[in-house]
Design an enzyme around this catalytic site. Structure first.
Site, PDB file in Angstrom:
ATOM      1  N   PHE A  40     -71.742  50.144  18.993  1.00  0.00           N
ATOM      2  CA  PHE A  40     -70.897  49.449  18.022  1.00  0.00           C
ATOM      3  C   PHE A  40     -69.989  50.405  17.228  1.00  0.00           C
ATOM      4  CE2 PHE A  40     -75.158  50.094  16.176  1.00  0.00           C
ATOM      5  CZ  PHE A  40     -74.848  50.842  15.038  1.00  0.00           C
ATOM      6  N   ARG A  95     -81.153  50.888  -1.650  1.00  0.00           N
ATOM      7  CA  ARG A  95     -81.465  50.278  -0.348  1.00  0.00           C
ATOM      8  C   ARG A  95     -82.183  48.939  -0.548  1.00  0.00           C
ATOM      9  NH1 ARG A  95     -79.155  52.394   4.315  1.00  0.00           N
ATOM     10  NH2 ARG A  95     -80.832  51.308   5.368  1.00  0.00           N
ATOM     11  N   THR A 151     -80.297  45.815   7.122  1.00  0.00           N
ATOM     12  CA  THR A 151     -78.993  45.941   7.799  1.00  0.00           C
ATOM     13  C   THR A 151     -78.501  44.580   8.282  1.00  0.00           C
ATOM     14  OG1 THR A 151     -79.701  48.126   8.557  1.00  0.00           O
ATOM     15  CG2 THR A 151     -77.785  47.158   9.661  1.00  0.00           C
ATOM     16  N   TYR A 168     -68.865  58.081   9.835  1.00  0.00           N
ATOM     17  CA  TYR A 168     -69.949  57.513  10.647  1.00  0.00           C
ATOM     18  C   TYR A 168     -70.255  58.364  11.886  1.00  0.00           C
ATOM     19  CZ  TYR A 168     -70.438  53.087   8.089  1.00  0.00           C
ATOM     20  OH  TYR A 168     -70.723  52.121   7.148  1.00  0.00           O
ATOM     21  N   LYS A 184     -67.872  47.490   1.320  1.00  0.00           N
ATOM     22  CA  LYS A 184     -67.098  47.502   2.564  1.00  0.00           C
ATOM     23  C   LYS A 184     -65.929  46.506   2.482  1.00  0.00           C
ATOM     24  CE  LYS A 184     -71.098  48.908   5.372  1.00  0.00           C
ATOM     25  NZ  LYS A 184     -71.879  48.642   6.602  1.00  0.00           N
TER      26      LYS A 184
END
Ligand code: GDP
Length: 139
Positions: free
Chosen positions: A57, A85, A91, A49, A9
């Site tokens: 959010f 993962r 998260t 998304y 990201k």
């Protein structure tokens, strides 16, 4: 052979940890089958998304994802969705296990350095969002 989509990201790119993240994948025996850097537009981030469009959010997340360049990769290997993962961590970096990417580099529940598909169906959608078949190399 299983495939998953990984994204470094904008915060990960800004922190200069592209190589560190890739090193963790390769050390874990994961193969990179495709890779590119790009800068998403707001509609492109909203499309990626879309499953989160009702979440509070959503607007903030899609702003963040357009705040700078990202690195998108197709990862390949046995059980690579779960393996990735595990390497990423929870998260929320505060809940992530020691030694995970998010525990080591994230600063915020939103700015959490990496994305990874969470299931076979989402991986297929997410890979197709960024790559066509000719851009993916099985090695
Ligand atoms: P992931 O699969 O671990 O990436 O988590 P989710 O699919 O639940 O959420 C997608 C992304 O939305 C996360 O990676 C975060 O960047 C962001 N996110 C998740 N939960 C929150 C939240 O409570 N607040 C904010 N601002 N962002 C969040």
């Amino acid at each position: 052979m299983e495939r998953t989509l990984s994204i470094i990201k904008p915060d990960g790119v800004k922190k200069n940890v592209i190589g560190e993240v890739i090193k963790r994948f390769e050390t874990a025996g994961i193969k990179i089958a495709a890779m590119k850097m790009l800068h998403l537009s707001k509609p492109q981030a909203q499309g990626f998304y879309a499953v989160h469009k009702e979440r509070p959010f959503f607007d903030s997340l899609t702003d963040f994802m357009t705040s700078g360049p990202i690195v998108v990769m197709v990862l390949e290997g046995d059980g690579v969705i779960a393996k990735n993962r595990k390497l990423m961590g929870a998260t929320n970096f505060k809940d992530a296990e020691a030694g995970t990417i998010r525990k080591d580099f994230a600063t915020d529940i939103e700015k959490n350095v990496v994305h990874g598909s969470d299931a076979v169906e989402t991986a297929a959608f997410e890979i197709g969002y960024f790559f066509n078949g000719l851009e993916i190399q099985t090695r």
